[in-house]
Scaffold this active site. Structure first.
Site, mmCIF file in Angstrom:
data_model
loop_
_atom_site.group_PDB
_atom_site.id
_atom_site.type_symbol
_atom_site.label_atom_id
_atom_site.label_comp_id
_atom_site.label_asym_id
_atom_site.label_seq_id
_atom_site.Cartn_x
_atom_site.Cartn_y
_atom_site.Cartn_z
ATOM 1 N N CYS A 112 0.826 -1.230 0.000
ATOM 2 C CA CYS A 112 0.000 0.000 0.000
ATOM 3 C C CYS A 112 0.849 1.265 0.000
ATOM 4 C CB CYS A 112 -0.914 0.016 1.201
ATOM 5 S SG CYS A 112 -1.966 -1.422 1.255
ATOM 6 N N HIS A 237 -3.262 7.109 2.886
ATOM 7 C CA HIS A 237 -3.723 5.791 2.441
ATOM 8 C C HIS A 237 -5.131 5.581 2.986
ATOM 9 C CE1 HIS A 237 -4.028 1.679 1.461
ATOM 10 N NE2 HIS A 237 -3.636 1.178 2.617
ATOM 11 N N ASN A 267 -10.193 -0.030 0.690
ATOM 12 C CA ASN A 267 -8.729 -0.008 0.636
ATOM 13 C C ASN A 267 -8.282 -0.654 -0.685
ATOM 14 O OD1 ASN A 267 -6.010 -0.545 0.861
ATOM 15 N ND2 ASN A 267 -6.135 -1.374 2.942
#
Ligand code: ACO
Length: 312
Positions: A112, A237, A267
């Site tokens: 990520c 994020h 996500n």
């Protein structure tokens, strides 16, 4: 010579999977998902829609948005952990599909945090004058490695891709500072299990994320010489609204300076930060000379934070 952002583009799959849909698939509730994560829905790629398909669409849009053609591109850097195969790379596939015959290409794996790593890597080539135009892409299809039997992770993820074109910029704009890091000792908390599905110890990752996102944000701000008050937009994020809010509070920023897309995309791993950046541009939330702080964390464990002064 600073490296800045010349154009942006994105691609998200058509299919929307809502919390109500998940309620029918497993023992969960819209209320639990919303209050614990902030997620309302996410996009899920078709079975035959791959990371390279999404990356291609995002890159094409970014190159057009920059007013360039594929032949102008010197390098593709694709941040991903869910490519179909390790070789040819996603970078190779899209370089060919776009007809970008002057470009080199590679993939980069930092989960990520991958988009922040890719952006910093691209900036080094531009700052040294080695390359002029570089496409950095964050693209992931986490639905492919999601364990749909595990409700504690299955509700969290989505698919998508975002891209930027980076090139030389003037007037003190562009990437001002970065802070990248790795804590491999935490690798056991987030990895692919023996079934090749994503395993995560949510509580441990949560703790790491809150600490590292805050610490890295403060460090990168100090390196950039930008004061907290002079930040215009925080683009973290998009893993969990509670982690994002904790970062905003560490930086003492008002609510309106936090960019949120977690409610609609979930996500999306390496695409998460860049998708949020592209949406912020599309919504007219970023002006020339705005100071942006991008910060991510992920499997590895890894983290990355950037300060960018917007504009060409
Ligand atoms: N629906 C309903 N109940 C659930 C669900 C669900 N989908 N998932 C878990 N629960 C239950 C648990 O079983 C537990 O029940 P119990 O108390 O009876 O045992 C209860 O909810 C609380 O579970 P916790 O794990 O303590 O919940 P928490 O508040 O920690 O939230 C979460 C879990 C959302 C996963 C949180 O820990 C988190 O966001 N962690 C960080 C995850 C993250 O950011 N990952 C990104 C990493 S990078 C990458 O993308 C690869």
């Amino acid at each position: 010579m600073n490296a800045g952002i010349l154009g942006v583009g994105k691609y998200v799959p058509e299919r929307v999977l809502t919390n109500a849909d998940l309620e029918k698939m497993m023992d969960t509730s819209d209320e639990w998902i919303r209050t614990r994560t902030g997620i309302q829905e996410r996009r899920i790629a078709r079975e035959d829609e791959y990371v390279h398909d999404m990356a291609y669409e995002a890159a094409k849009a970014a190159i057009e948005n920059a007013g360039l053609t594929p032949e102008d591109i010197d390098l593709f850097i694709v941040a991903t952990v869910t490519q179909e195969s390790n070789f040819p790379s996603v970078g190779n596939i899209i370089q060919d599909r776009l007809g970008a015959k002057n470009a080199a290409a590679m993939d980069l794996g930092a989960a990520c945090a991958g988009f922040t790593y890719g952006t910093v890597t691209a900036a080094q080539f531009i700052q040294t004058g080695a390359y002029k135009n570089i496409v950095v892409i964050g693209a992931d299809k986490l639905s492919k490695i999601t364990d749909w039997e595990d409700r504690s992770t299955a509700v969290l993820f989505g698919d998508g891709a975002g891209a930027i074109v980076m090139g030389p910029v003037s007037d003190g704009r562009g990437l001002l500072a970065f802070d990248l890091g790795s804590d491999g000792s935490g690798g056991k908390h987030l990895n692919l299990n023996e079934k090749r599905k994503l395993y995560m110890n949510g509580r441990e990752v949560f703790r790491f994320a809150v600490r590292q996102m805050g610490d890295a944000s403060l460090r990168v701000l100090e390196k950039s010489g930008i004061a907290k008050d002079d930040l215009d937009l925080l683009i973290p994020h998009q893993a969990n609204i509670r982690i994002m809010e904790a970062s905003r509070e560490r930086l003492e920023l008002p609510e309106e300076k936090l960019m949120k897309t977690v409610h609609k995309y979930g996500n999306t791993s390496a695409s998460s930060i860049v998708l949020a950046l592209v949406d912020a541009v599309e919504e007219g939330r970023i002006n020339d000379d705005d100071n942006l702080l991008l910060v991510g964390f992920g499997a590895g464990l890894t983290w990355g934070a950037l300060v960018i002064k917007w504009g060409k």
